[in-house]
Design a protein around this motif. Sequence first.
Motif, PDB file in Angstrom:
ATOM      1  N   VAL A   1       0.816  -1.222   0.000  1.00  0.00           N
ATOM      2  CA  VAL A   1       0.000   0.000   0.000  1.00  0.00           C
ATOM      3  C   VAL A   1       0.849   1.271   0.000  1.00  0.00           C
ATOM      4  O   VAL A   1       0.328   2.358  -0.251  1.00  0.00           O
ATOM      5  CB  VAL A   1      -0.953   0.020   1.218  1.00  0.00           C
ATOM      6  CG1 VAL A   1      -1.994  -1.087   1.106  1.00  0.00           C
ATOM      7  CG2 VAL A   1      -0.172  -0.078   2.535  1.00  0.00           C
ATOM      8  N   GLY A   2       2.139   1.133   0.283  1.00  0.00           N
ATOM      9  CA  GLY A   2       2.993   2.318   0.315  1.00  0.00           C
ATOM     10  C   GLY A   2       3.197   2.830   1.731  1.00  0.00           C
ATOM     11  O   GLY A   2       2.553   2.382   2.692  1.00  0.00           O
ATOM     12  N   ASP A   3       4.099   3.791   1.859  1.00  0.00           N
ATOM     13  CA  ASP A   3       4.532   4.230   3.185  1.00  0.00           C
ATOM     14  C   ASP A   3       3.501   5.111   3.896  1.00  0.00           C
ATOM     15  O   ASP A   3       3.359   5.027   5.116  1.00  0.00           O
ATOM     16  CB  ASP A   3       5.855   4.992   3.066  1.00  0.00           C
ATOM     17  CG  ASP A   3       6.962   4.119   2.494  1.00  0.00           C
ATOM     18  OD1 ASP A   3       6.889   2.884   2.641  1.00  0.00           O
ATOM     19  OD2 ASP A   3       7.898   4.677   1.887  1.00  0.00           O
ATOM     20  N   HIS A   4       2.818   5.972   3.156  1.00  0.00           N
ATOM     21  CA  HIS A   4       1.827   6.830   3.812  1.00  0.00           C
ATOM     22  C   HIS A   4       0.727   5.988   4.458  1.00  0.00           C
ATOM     23  O   HIS A   4       0.346   6.215   5.615  1.00  0.00           O
ATOM     24  CB  HIS A   4       1.203   7.803   2.800  1.00  0.00           C
ATOM     25  CG  HIS A   4       2.161   8.823   2.253  1.00  0.00           C
ATOM     26  ND1 HIS A   4       2.895   8.591   1.105  1.00  0.00           N
ATOM     27  CD2 HIS A   4       2.502  10.058   2.688  1.00  0.00           C
ATOM     28  CE1 HIS A   4       3.656   9.657   0.864  1.00  0.00           C
ATOM     29  NE2 HIS A   4       3.431  10.563   1.810  1.00  0.00           N
ATOM     30  N   LEU A   5       0.235   5.013   3.721  1.00  0.00           N
ATOM     31  CA  LEU A   5      -0.832   4.162   4.251  1.00  0.00           C
ATOM     32  C   LEU A   5      -0.321   3.210   5.332  1.00  0.00           C
ATOM     33  O   LEU A   5      -1.059   2.831   6.242  1.00  0.00           O
ATOM     34  CB  LEU A   5      -1.502   3.388   3.120  1.00  0.00           C
ATOM     35  CG  LEU A   5      -2.376   4.256   2.202  1.00  0.00           C
ATOM     36  CD1 LEU A   5      -2.731   3.515   0.931  1.00  0.00           C
ATOM     37  CD2 LEU A   5      -3.639   4.710   2.918  1.00  0.00           C
ATOM     38  N   ALA A   6       0.957   2.841   5.252  1.00  0.00           N
ATOM     39  CA  ALA A   6       1.547   2.013   6.315  1.00  0.00           C
ATOM     40  C   ALA A   6       1.596   2.807   7.622  1.00  0.00           C
ATOM     41  O   ALA A   6       1.313   2.265   8.700  1.00  0.00           O
ATOM     42  CB  ALA A   6       2.942   1.548   5.917  1.00  0.00           C
ATOM     43  N   LEU A   7       1.947   4.070   7.536  1.00  0.00           N
ATOM     44  CA  LEU A   7       1.962   4.920   8.727  1.00  0.00           C
ATOM     45  C   LEU A   7       0.548   5.070   9.295  1.00  0.00           C
ATOM     46  O   LEU A   7       0.345   5.063  10.507  1.00  0.00           O
ATOM     47  CB  LEU A   7       2.547   6.293   8.391  1.00  0.00           C
ATOM     48  CG  LEU A   7       4.051   6.327   8.110  1.00  0.00           C
ATOM     49  CD1 LEU A   7       4.470   7.696   7.573  1.00  0.00           C
ATOM     50  CD2 LEU A   7       4.854   5.985   9.367  1.00  0.00           C
ATOM     51  N   MET A   8      -0.420   5.215   8.403  1.00  0.00           N
ATOM     52  CA  MET A   8      -1.813   5.308   8.837  1.00  0.00           C
ATOM     53  C   MET A   8      -2.236   4.020   9.544  1.00  0.00           C
ATOM     54  O   MET A   8      -2.874   4.055  10.603  1.00  0.00           O
ATOM     55  CB  MET A   8      -2.722   5.573   7.641  1.00  0.00           C
ATOM     56  CG  MET A   8      -4.176   5.788   8.000  1.00  0.00           C
ATOM     57  SD  MET A   8      -5.218   6.049   6.529  1.00  0.00           S
ATOM     58  CE  MET A   8      -5.564   4.341   6.062  1.00  0.00           C
TER      59      MET A   8
ATOM     60  N   PRO B   1      16.023   2.836   1.094  1.00  0.00           N
ATOM     61  CA  PRO B   1      16.004   1.401   1.425  1.00  0.00           C
ATOM     62  C   PRO B   1      14.983   1.041   2.493  1.00  0.00           C
ATOM     63  O   PRO B   1      14.521  -0.102   2.556  1.00  0.00           O
ATOM     64  CB  PRO B   1      17.431   1.139   1.925  1.00  0.00           C
ATOM     65  CG  PRO B   1      18.258   2.228   1.328  1.00  0.00           C
ATOM     66  CD  PRO B   1      17.371   3.427   1.207  1.00  0.00           C
ATOM     67  N   SER B   2      14.620   1.982   3.345  1.00  0.00           N
ATOM     68  CA  SER B   2      13.654   1.687   4.414  1.00  0.00           C
ATOM     69  C   SER B   2      12.207   1.704   3.917  1.00  0.00           C
ATOM     70  O   SER B   2      11.296   1.304   4.648  1.00  0.00           O
ATOM     71  CB  SER B   2      13.792   2.715   5.547  1.00  0.00           C
ATOM     72  OG  SER B   2      13.401   4.008   5.099  1.00  0.00           O
TER      73      SER B   2
ATOM     74  N   ALA C   1      10.539  -0.524  -1.548  1.00  0.00           N
ATOM     75  CA  ALA C   1      11.901  -0.596  -2.079  1.00  0.00           C
ATOM     76  C   ALA C   1      12.125  -1.804  -2.978  1.00  0.00           C
ATOM     77  O   ALA C   1      12.940  -1.762  -3.903  1.00  0.00           O
ATOM     78  CB  ALA C   1      12.919  -0.601  -0.934  1.00  0.00           C
ATOM     79  N   GLU C   2      11.401  -2.912  -2.710  1.00  0.00           N
ATOM     80  CA  GLU C   2      11.572  -4.110  -3.542  1.00  0.00           C
ATOM     81  C   GLU C   2      10.511  -4.207  -4.632  1.00  0.00           C
ATOM     82  O   GLU C   2      10.553  -5.098  -5.472  1.00  0.00           O
ATOM     83  CB  GLU C   2      11.524  -5.361  -2.660  1.00  0.00           C
ATOM     84  CG  GLU C   2      12.675  -5.432  -1.658  1.00  0.00           C
ATOM     85  CD  GLU C   2      12.571  -6.644  -0.751  1.00  0.00           C
ATOM     86  OE1 GLU C   2      11.679  -7.484  -0.993  1.00  0.00           O
ATOM     87  OE2 GLU C   2      13.375  -6.746   0.193  1.00  0.00           O
TER      88      GLU C   2
ATOM     89  N   ARG D   1      11.994   9.696   0.544  1.00  0.00           N
ATOM     90  CA  ARG D   1      11.544   9.047   1.775  1.00  0.00           C
ATOM     91  C   ARG D   1      10.038   9.270   1.975  1.00  0.00           C
ATOM     92  O   ARG D   1       9.527  10.353   1.709  1.00  0.00           O
ATOM     93  CB  ARG D   1      12.321   9.578   2.979  1.00  0.00           C
ATOM     94  CG  ARG D   1      12.093   8.732   4.223  1.00  0.00           C
ATOM     95  CD  ARG D   1      13.251   8.790   5.191  1.00  0.00           C
ATOM     96  NE  ARG D   1      13.431  10.114   5.758  1.00  0.00           N
ATOM     97  CZ  ARG D   1      14.453  10.442   6.544  1.00  0.00           C
ATOM     98  NH1 ARG D   1      15.387   9.551   6.816  1.00  0.00           N
ATOM     99  NH2 ARG D   1      14.558  11.645   7.042  1.00  0.00           N
ATOM    100  N   THR D   2       9.376   8.251   2.467  1.00  0.00           N
ATOM    101  CA  THR D   2       7.916   8.203   2.656  1.00  0.00           C
ATOM    102  C   THR D   2       7.240   8.328   1.288  1.00  0.00           C
ATOM    103  O   THR D   2       6.962   9.413   0.798  1.00  0.00           O
ATOM    104  CB  THR D   2       7.403   9.272   3.629  1.00  0.00           C
ATOM    105  OG1 THR D   2       8.232   9.281   4.799  1.00  0.00           O
ATOM    106  CG2 THR D   2       5.967   8.957   4.044  1.00  0.00           C
ATOM    107  N   ILE D   3       6.977   7.182   0.681  1.00  0.00           N
ATOM    108  CA  ILE D   3       6.624   7.082  -0.738  1.00  0.00           C
ATOM    109  C   ILE D   3       5.302   6.351  -0.910  1.00  0.00           C
ATOM    110  O   ILE D   3       5.014   5.403  -0.184  1.00  0.00           O
ATOM    111  CB  ILE D   3       7.733   6.300  -1.485  1.00  0.00           C
ATOM    112  CG1 ILE D   3       9.089   7.000  -1.314  1.00  0.00           C
ATOM    113  CG2 ILE D   3       7.411   6.131  -2.966  1.00  0.00           C
ATOM    114  CD1 ILE D   3      10.241   6.033  -1.225  1.00  0.00           C
ATOM    115  N   SER D   4       4.530   6.780  -1.890  1.00  0.00           N
ATOM    116  CA  SER D   4       3.326   6.041  -2.287  1.00  0.00           C
ATOM    117  C   SER D   4       3.265   5.955  -3.802  1.00  0.00           C
ATOM    118  O   SER D   4       3.702   6.874  -4.507  1.00  0.00           O
ATOM    119  CB  SER D   4       2.054   6.728  -1.778  1.00  0.00           C
ATOM    120  OG  SER D   4       1.899   6.535  -0.386  1.00  0.00           O
TER     121      SER D   4
END
Length: 227
Positions: free
Chosen positions: A62-69, A160-161, A165-166, A186-189
Amino acid sequence: MAEFPLDPQLAKTLLASESYSVAEQVATVCAMVSIGASVFYRPKDKKVFADNAHKNFSRGNVGDHLALMACYDGWAESNFSTQWCYENYVQVRSMKRARDIRDQLVGLMERVEIEMTSNAQDHDGVKKAVAAGYFYNCARLQRDGSYRTVKHPQTVHLHPSSSLAEVLPRWVVYHELVLTTKEYMRTISEIKPEWLVEIAPHFYSKQDVLEDGRKLPKGKGKAAMDG
């Protein structure tokens, strides 16, 4: 936007959230990105456990923004439990700061009469709101696995975080650039390129979002892109 004591990009993201009926979700995302990269931690002796716990937040790529959510929502569902943070390798102090920031943001949004709508399942709506604020921070995948920013092109890379990334999605929006050995996003969707024309027609033309030499289909107006 002047009502918000925030970066203009975050303020625009909050305002756009009402258009996509995801104001509650976007308030969470903005609070979480505001605390920087201090949410997750990886003890040296428990890296595998920490990585697995963190991957749970980004299931489905889902990407980093939604992971943080998802991280914040999980903590909220635990009644803001400190034990939950320990079990998921999440910084308690950072989460408490995010909660304080979110409370302030919601108060500001209500003051300017943004309707606090909610739709936790509308991931595209959340990402569109982020893209509305950060449309300048968009990049397209290159053949060598690097990315190139769309306007004023420069070569950038997925941090990489990042949970992506993969995966290497073709088009991304990012929160910030960090320079270490390379210029990292950094922090990507992941986004769809046609959103950019819909969201920022003053900045992007259809020509800017051509992929593989193919033009977007004719007649792709705002209504069509919303689908």
